[in-house]
Enzyme design. Structure first.
Site, PDB file in Angstrom:
ATOM      1  N   PHE A  75      37.863  42.036-108.569  1.00 41.37           N
ATOM      2  CA  PHE A  75      36.843  41.468-107.674  1.00 41.37           C
ATOM      3  C   PHE A  75      37.429  41.153-106.299  1.00 41.37           C
ATOM      4  CE2 PHE A  75      35.427  39.876-112.011  1.00 41.37           C
ATOM      5  CZ  PHE A  75      34.689  41.025-112.254  1.00 41.37           C
TER       6      PHE A  75
ATOM      7  N   GLU B 110      32.356  36.167-104.711  1.00 40.90           N
ATOM      8  CA  GLU B 110      33.697  36.374-104.163  1.00 40.90           C
ATOM      9  C   GLU B 110      33.717  36.420-102.636  1.00 40.90           C
ATOM     10  OE1 GLU B 110      32.337  38.136-106.638  1.00 40.90           O
ATOM     11  OE2 GLU B 110      33.477  37.313-108.311  1.00 40.90           O
TER      12      GLU B 110
END
Lengths: 280, 344
Positions: free
Chosen positions: B112, B87
């Protein structure tokens, strides 16, 4: 590839001037990341006066190579290079770190012409460079993205996420320069979190990797040329071993020189040492 | 804490027909059995926008299928970037592409983006005010997988971030209008995503999304529900149910959490005699409820009562989604029950 700076000024003299600008800025604040600036001056001289294509009067020119400063606190070094390149005016040098200055202590895109990204939160540059490189490829541009990062940033997991993505996307327009001066906030980098052996790591991540003495200008020129001329569909890494405070022996000798405190009279002493060593 | 002692043995839980109660799949639709739905409204809307806007690119962190971005990837394979389960580089690369003039649509799960990638969203995207749209599935309590996947505090995290526009859509109709609207806006946006078979509700109300505007979906004399996301759908169901009790409920939908439509909220909450209930699929800490409370306090607006329907300040249980929505008070039936009690 021709530099946009056909000039009779030698790279040695460029590096010397970058060091001199940095020392003068450091003197304004009396402290700072001056050791890093002195250490990376040769890398910046080769970047801005040999490798990069740009127009000093048009820092956002589409045809420029992108140079990302991931290490925001090295801003003093990049400002010195941008002054030398004619992108920033030398007469603003003493505004460094002051209120409303275009040269804040940590580099930010919105403040400074020629500063491509807001660095400083370490471990960001390489990932952003991946995006720049993907974007340039979408535009079918032949330009390169350079990301200048420090060895301390090798501790950050995001650096390795980005390295894997760069390789996975076969970003042959991305050149990652790692300044290995083996010093970070808490001490010698290899003792903080040992990143060695470093070149095999980048190689394992799929980079065309070179490791050079980052204070050896001919070696740097060769490495930058090889990185640009390489034909493999892979990103490139140039690991540059540099010496903190290079060129000023009494500062080189300081054991803890990540954030240097320099006495008022020592700035002139440093400038005198530098001036005595002025190259042709 | 509602959690049971892990050393206490358990027996199989059965439903009314003797069936075993299961955790719904992580990506289960939130649609009721008899609800009209639309498939992948985000993916379809993005494909439509991309047809007339060359700048649009899509990126994901190994979750294209679970964020409906696979629809875009299929339509425009050369404009889709798979960044891997990473991410940090997802958000950083989205920023870099935006710097090169592209409009990046980055998708992952809300947990996330908000927790793991916050620094990258903050410094690489928001601080530079870049044209990146962050679209995240599993907002609030929309999975029974427990806190690792339940983004119960994402709005609180992003509300503190300067430059960030925050969107919490109600249904498929909302999403298909929001996508072109935020594409037309130049700047960073965080959008909560409902994916898969998404309920279709607001089309019945002649609803028009406007960025930064709250919309009265239905009016009512006794209670003003101010809601966002799927809680607007629940509020409309609750309003219908409460008619039987002669409780007349107005529903003000607030799809744009930031910047908040202070004017409309103040005007509607300032109308005499209406209790205000803020309903959100989010912790009661730092979301729409506290944002509205702040608006009312600063505006010296004093409704007869103020209540919050939202998730408790806890790490929530794992289990079947309908059970959890009941347990934490965000199901329609629990909403009806609460409003009845508050109405005395």
């Amino acid at each position: 590839m021709a530099s946009t700076h056909p000039s009779n000024v030698s790279l040695d003299l460029r590096a010397w001037r970058i060091r001199r600008h940095a020392l003068r800025m450091g003197e304004v604040q009396g402290q700072g990341y001056i050791a890093q600036a002195l250490g990376v001056a040769d890398v910046l001289a080769v970047s801005y006066f040999h490798a990069l294509t740009y127009r000093p009067g048009d820092p956002e020119w589409e045809g420029r190579d992108r140079f990302l400063l991931s290490i925001g606190h090295y801003a003093i070094a990049l400002y010195s290079a941008l002054i030398e390149a004619g992108i920033l005016p030398e007469d603003e040098l003493e505004t460094y770190g002051g209120d409303d200055s275009r040269m804040p202590m940590s580099g930010m895109a919105a403040y400074t012409p020629g500063m491509e990204i807001t660095g400083g939160s370490l471990g960001h540059g390489l990932g952003i460079a991946v995006g720049f490189a993907l974007g340039l490829k979408r535009k079918k541009s032949g330009r390169f993205v350079y990301n200048l990062m420090s060895d301390g940033e090798l501790d950050e997991g995001s650096t390795w996420e980005a390295a894997m993505a760069a390789s996975s996307h076969r970003l042959d327009n991305l050149i990652c320069i790692v300044d290995v001066n083996n010093m970070q906030a808490d001490g010698p980098s290899t003792q903080i979190s040992n990143f060695e052996p470093l070149a095999p790591k980048f190689e394992a991540f799929g980079f065309f990797t070179q490791r050079v003495n980052g204070n050896d200008i001919p070696a740097l020129v060769k490495a930058f040329d090889a990185a640009r001329a390489h034909t493999g569909a892979q990103p490139r890494a140039i690991i540059c071993d540099t010496k903190m405070a290079k060129g000023i022996p009494f500062l080189e000798a300081r054991e803890r020189n990540h954030f240097l405190r320099v006495e008022a009279d020592e700035w002139q002493k440093a400038l005198d040492i530098l001036d005595a060593e002025k190259p042709q | 804490m509602s959690r049971l002692d892990k050393y206490m043995p358990r027996t199989v839980k059965r439903g009314p027909d003797g069936e075993i109660l299961k955790t719904s799949a992580m990506i289960a639709s939130i649609a009721g059995a008899d609800q009209r739905t639309l498939a992948a409204p985000f993916g379809e809307a993005l494909v439509k926008c991309a047809g007339s806007d060359e700048r649009i690119v899509g990126l994901t962190a190994d979750l294209s299928k679970y964020t409906d971005l696979h629809v875009f990837a299929k339509a425009y394979p050369d404009r889709f970037y798979q960044m891997g389960m990473a991410e940090a580089v997802l958000m950083s690369a989205a920023a870099g592409l935006a710097r090169e003039g592209f409009q990046s649509w980055a998708t992952t799960y809300a947990v996330f983006a908000s927790r793991r990638a916050y620094d990258f969203i903050c410094m690489a995207i928001a601080e530079e005010n870049l044209d990146v749209k962050i679209v995240c599935a599993l907002p609030g309590l929309t999975t029974g997988y427990g806190p690792s996947h339940q983004a119960t505090e994402d709005l609180a995290i992003f509300r503190g971030l300067p430059n960030m526009t925050i969107i919490d859509p109600c249904d498929a109709e909302d999403i298909r209008q929001i996508v072109p609207a935020i594409s037309a806006y130049r700047g960073p946006v965080y959008m909560r995503l409902l994916r898969g078979q998404v309920p279709l509700v607001l089309d019945e109300y002649g609803y028009r999304f406007e960025l930064g505007k709250a919309k009265m979906i239905r009016d009512g004399r006794d209670v003003l529900v101010i809601s966002s996301g799927l809680m607007t759908m629940r509020a409309l169901e609750a309003a219908k149910a409460l008619q039987k009790d002669s409780i007349d409920v107005a529903v003000l939908h607030v799809p744009t959490i930031k910047p908040l439509d202070i004017e409309t909220i103040s005007r509607e909450a300032g109308k005499a005699g209406r209790m205000v209930v803020v309903a959100e699929n989010h912790t009661v800490v730092g979301g729409l409820g506290e944002a509205v409370a702040g608006v009312l306090m600063r505006g010296n607006i004093r409704p007869p009562a103020f209540h919050q329907i939202g998730l408790p300040d806890q790490f929530l249980d794992a289990g079947a989604l309908p059970t959890l929505h009941d347990r934490y008070g965000i199901s329609t039936s629990e909403m009806v029950r609460a409003i009845r009690v508050w109405q005395g």
